[in-house]
Design a protein around this motif. Sequence first.
Motif, short mmCIF file in Angstrom:
data_model
loop_
_atom_site.label_atom_id
_atom_site.label_comp_id
_atom_site.label_asym_id
_atom_site.label_seq_id
_atom_site.Cartn_x
_atom_site.Cartn_y
_atom_site.Cartn_z
N ARG A 2 0.84 -1.20 0.00
CA ARG A 2 0.00 0.00 0.00
C ARG A 2 0.88 1.25 0.00
O ARG A 2 1.88 1.32 0.71
CB ARG A 2 -0.91 0.02 1.21
CG ARG A 2 -2.06 -0.94 1.06
CD ARG A 2 -3.06 -0.72 2.14
NE ARG A 2 -4.15 -1.65 1.92
CZ ARG A 2 -5.34 -1.52 2.44
NH1 ARG A 2 -5.61 -0.51 3.22
NH2 ARG A 2 -6.27 -2.40 2.19
N PHE A 3 0.46 2.20 -0.81
CA PHE A 3 1.12 3.50 -0.88
C PHE A 3 0.06 4.58 -0.77
O PHE A 3 -1.06 4.40 -1.25
CB PHE A 3 1.85 3.69 -2.21
CG PHE A 3 3.11 2.89 -2.35
CD1 PHE A 3 4.34 3.44 -2.05
CD2 PHE A 3 3.06 1.58 -2.79
CE1 PHE A 3 5.50 2.70 -2.19
CE2 PHE A 3 4.21 0.83 -2.93
CZ PHE A 3 5.43 1.39 -2.63
N VAL A 41 -6.40 -1.14 -8.23
CA VAL A 41 -5.39 -0.71 -7.26
C VAL A 41 -5.93 0.28 -6.23
O VAL A 41 -5.28 0.52 -5.21
CB VAL A 41 -4.14 -0.11 -7.95
CG1 VAL A 41 -3.50 -1.13 -8.89
CG2 VAL A 41 -4.45 1.18 -8.68
N LEU A 42 -7.10 0.85 -6.46
CA LEU A 42 -7.63 1.89 -5.57
C LEU A 42 -8.16 1.27 -4.28
O LEU A 42 -8.99 0.38 -4.30
CB LEU A 42 -8.74 2.68 -6.26
CG LEU A 42 -9.34 3.82 -5.45
CD1 LEU A 42 -8.29 4.90 -5.18
CD2 LEU A 42 -10.54 4.42 -6.18
N VAL A 43 -7.65 1.75 -3.16
CA VAL A 43 -8.15 1.36 -1.84
C VAL A 43 -9.11 2.43 -1.34
O VAL A 43 -10.20 2.13 -0.86
CB VAL A 43 -6.99 1.15 -0.84
CG1 VAL A 43 -7.51 0.87 0.55
CG2 VAL A 43 -6.07 0.04 -1.32
N ALA A 44 -8.72 3.70 -1.45
CA ALA A 44 -9.55 4.82 -1.00
C ALA A 44 -9.05 6.11 -1.63
O ALA A 44 -7.89 6.20 -2.02
CB ALA A 44 -9.51 4.94 0.51
N ASP A 90 7.89 1.59 -8.00
CA ASP A 90 7.82 2.02 -9.40
C ASP A 90 6.38 2.13 -9.88
O ASP A 90 6.03 3.07 -10.59
CB ASP A 90 8.61 1.07 -10.30
CG ASP A 90 10.12 1.21 -10.12
OD1 ASP A 90 10.56 2.28 -9.64
OD2 ASP A 90 10.84 0.26 -10.46
N ALA A 91 5.55 1.17 -9.50
CA ALA A 91 4.13 1.21 -9.89
C ALA A 91 3.44 2.40 -9.23
O ALA A 91 2.64 3.10 -9.86
CB ALA A 91 3.44 -0.09 -9.53
N ALA A 92 3.76 2.66 -7.96
CA ALA A 92 3.17 3.81 -7.26
C ALA A 92 3.59 5.12 -7.93
O ALA A 92 2.77 6.03 -8.11
CB ALA A 92 3.58 3.79 -5.80
N ALA A 111 5.10 4.86 1.20
CA ALA A 111 4.67 3.49 1.48
C ALA A 111 4.07 3.40 2.87
O ALA A 111 4.49 4.10 3.79
CB ALA A 111 5.86 2.53 1.38
N ALA A 112 3.09 2.51 3.01
CA ALA A 112 2.51 2.24 4.32
C ALA A 112 3.43 1.29 5.09
O ALA A 112 3.87 0.28 4.54
CB ALA A 112 1.13 1.60 4.17
#
Length: 128
Positions: A2-3, A41-44, A90-92, A111-112
Motif C-alpha cells: 500500500r502506498f 489498485v484503488l483502496v480509497a 515504481d508502480a506507485a 509506502a505504508a
Amino acid sequence: MRFSLVLAHPEPAPGDIPEEAVTQMQDAFGTYGRALEESGVLVAAEVLVPTASATTITLRNGALEVQDGPFAETKDALAGIFVIDVPDLDAALGWAEKCPGASYGLVEVRAAATSFVDGAWTDGCRLT
C-alpha cells in the motif's frame, strides 16, 4: 504494497480559479479515479475541504487542546489522498505521475509501514 499519494498545493482564494478550469480538473480527477478503480489498485480516495475548515486537537500537554484551522501554516496545504495497493514503488510512482494534481501541486508518494485491514494491523512494507 500500500502506498499513499498525498496531494498538496497552495490553496487558492475563492474566485481565483475560473469555474471552467475547476470543472476540467474535476473531470480529470474523475477519469483518474476510475482508471485506478478499473485497474484494481484503488483502496480509497479523499478530497479534503480547505484548511480554514480544519480543526486540530492535541493531548501533548496532558490536556485536550482544540484549535480551529490547520496545525501549521505552510505554503502547500494537504488537499487530498489516494491510497493504492500496487506491487512496488515504481508502480506507485507511475500512478503518481498520472495524477492530475501533479500538474499544479505536489504528489508525495509514501509506502505504508502497516495497514489496518479487516479489523487487524498488517505489515505494509519493511523499512530498512
